[in-house]
Design a protein around this motif. Structure first.
Motif, short mmCIF file in Angstrom:
data_model
loop_
_atom_site.label_atom_id
_atom_site.label_comp_id
_atom_site.label_asym_id
_atom_site.label_seq_id
_atom_site.Cartn_x
_atom_site.Cartn_y
_atom_site.Cartn_z
N MET A 33 -6.73 -13.34 4.17
CA MET A 33 -8.17 -13.44 3.93
C MET A 33 -8.93 -13.64 5.24
O MET A 33 -9.98 -13.02 5.46
CB MET A 33 -8.48 -14.58 2.96
CG MET A 33 -8.15 -14.23 1.51
SD MET A 33 -8.30 -15.61 0.37
CE MET A 33 -9.98 -16.13 0.63
N ALA A 34 -8.39 -14.49 6.11
CA ALA A 34 -9.04 -14.73 7.40
C ALA A 34 -9.08 -13.45 8.23
O ALA A 34 -10.09 -13.16 8.88
CB ALA A 34 -8.30 -15.84 8.16
N LYS A 35 -8.00 -12.67 8.19
CA LYS A 35 -7.97 -11.40 8.93
C LYS A 35 -8.99 -10.41 8.37
O LYS A 35 -9.67 -9.72 9.12
CB LYS A 35 -6.57 -10.80 8.89
CG LYS A 35 -5.58 -11.51 9.78
CD LYS A 35 -4.21 -10.90 9.71
CE LYS A 35 -3.26 -11.68 10.59
NZ LYS A 35 -1.91 -11.16 10.56
N GLU A 36 -9.09 -10.35 7.04
CA GLU A 36 -10.06 -9.45 6.40
C GLU A 36 -11.48 -9.85 6.76
O GLU A 36 -12.32 -8.99 7.08
CB GLU A 36 -9.88 -9.46 4.88
CG GLU A 36 -8.67 -8.70 4.42
CD GLU A 36 -8.43 -8.82 2.91
OE1 GLU A 36 -9.38 -9.18 2.18
OE2 GLU A 36 -7.30 -8.56 2.48
N GLU A 37 -11.76 -11.15 6.73
CA GLU A 37 -13.10 -11.64 7.09
C GLU A 37 -13.43 -11.31 8.55
O GLU A 37 -14.54 -10.92 8.87
CB GLU A 37 -13.20 -13.15 6.85
CG GLU A 37 -13.26 -13.52 5.38
CD GLU A 37 -13.17 -15.03 5.15
OE1 GLU A 37 -13.23 -15.80 6.13
OE2 GLU A 37 -13.04 -15.41 3.98
N ALA A 38 -12.43 -11.46 9.44
CA ALA A 38 -12.65 -11.14 10.85
C ALA A 38 -12.94 -9.66 11.04
O ALA A 38 -13.79 -9.27 11.84
CB ALA A 38 -11.43 -11.57 11.66
N MET A 39 -12.22 -8.81 10.28
CA MET A 39 -12.44 -7.35 10.36
C MET A 39 -13.83 -6.99 9.87
O MET A 39 -14.52 -6.14 10.45
CB MET A 39 -11.37 -6.60 9.55
CG MET A 39 -9.98 -6.84 10.01
SD MET A 39 -9.18 -5.54 10.93
CE MET A 39 -9.40 -4.09 10.02
#
Length: 200
Positions: free
Chosen positions: A188-194
């Motif tokens: 989720m953190a990676k998706e939010e960063a993207m």
């Protein structure tokens, strides 16, 4: 969950925990402080603390014997034991798989898992086999195969309980649950960063 605490959970082998608890109990029963025991055995306080808390990677039998003797007891080693998971084995590769999953690095975890997936472990490498099976179960979860994931864990837990290793079964369930929870947060953190990166 912090990676450090997750790694600590993975590294704690039942034998180290049991020996540490035994030494601490004997020391307290003999009214010895950690400082007293350190002085009697020429052990640093940091090393004794690690041993008593089960946080030492590989047990040094000579050091364990010294600590037990300093408490006025004797160390006896036998080849029969009640708990087959007390056999210590190295699990660095299995740990690396679980740590990668917990970090949300699914591709890396799958690559690491591919290497160990079909290994034939020696019979004594029970902990390593269990961790590999947890890794495979977690892999199924992240592939969207929830039923297969739970079935794999169910088989592992039933096998451990059959051997009388209920505590260890609970430990591997905890590792499974924490790995998935932490991995999902990482994704989720990676998706939010993207998304943020794309919005800029």
């Amino acid at each position: 969950m912090k990676e450090e605490s997750f790694i600590t959970l993975l590294k704690q082998e039942p034998l180290q925990i049991e020996v540490g608890r035994l030494i601490k109990d004997m020391r307290v029963q003999k009214h010895l402080s950690q400082g007293d025991l350190c002085q009697l055995t020429h052990t640093s306080r940091q090393q004794l603390s690690k041993i008593e808390n089960g946080r030492i990677g590989q047990l040094n039998l000579e050091k364990v014997r010294q600590l037990i003797n300093a408490c006025g007891e004797q160390l006896h080693i036998t080849t029969s034991f009640d708990n087959p998971l007390q056999i210590s084995d190295r699990t660095e590769r299995e740990d690396a798989v679980l740590i990668a999953f917990a970090a949300g690095e699914i591709k890396k975890a799958e690559e690491l898992l591919q290497v160990i997936r079909r290994w034939n472990y020696p019979p004594s490498y029970i902990t390593a086999q269990c961790k590999r099976n947890v890794g495979i179960a977690v892999s199924y979860h992240f592939m969207g195969m929830e039923d297969r994931s739970k079935l794999r864990m169910s088989d592992l837990v039933m096998g451990l309980c059959y051997l009388g290793c209920d505590k260890e079964a609970d430990r591997f369930i905890d590792i499974y649950d924490r790995t998935i929870s932490s991995g999902e947060k990482g994704l989720m953190a990676k998706e939010e960063a993207m998304i943020k990166k794309g919005a800029v």
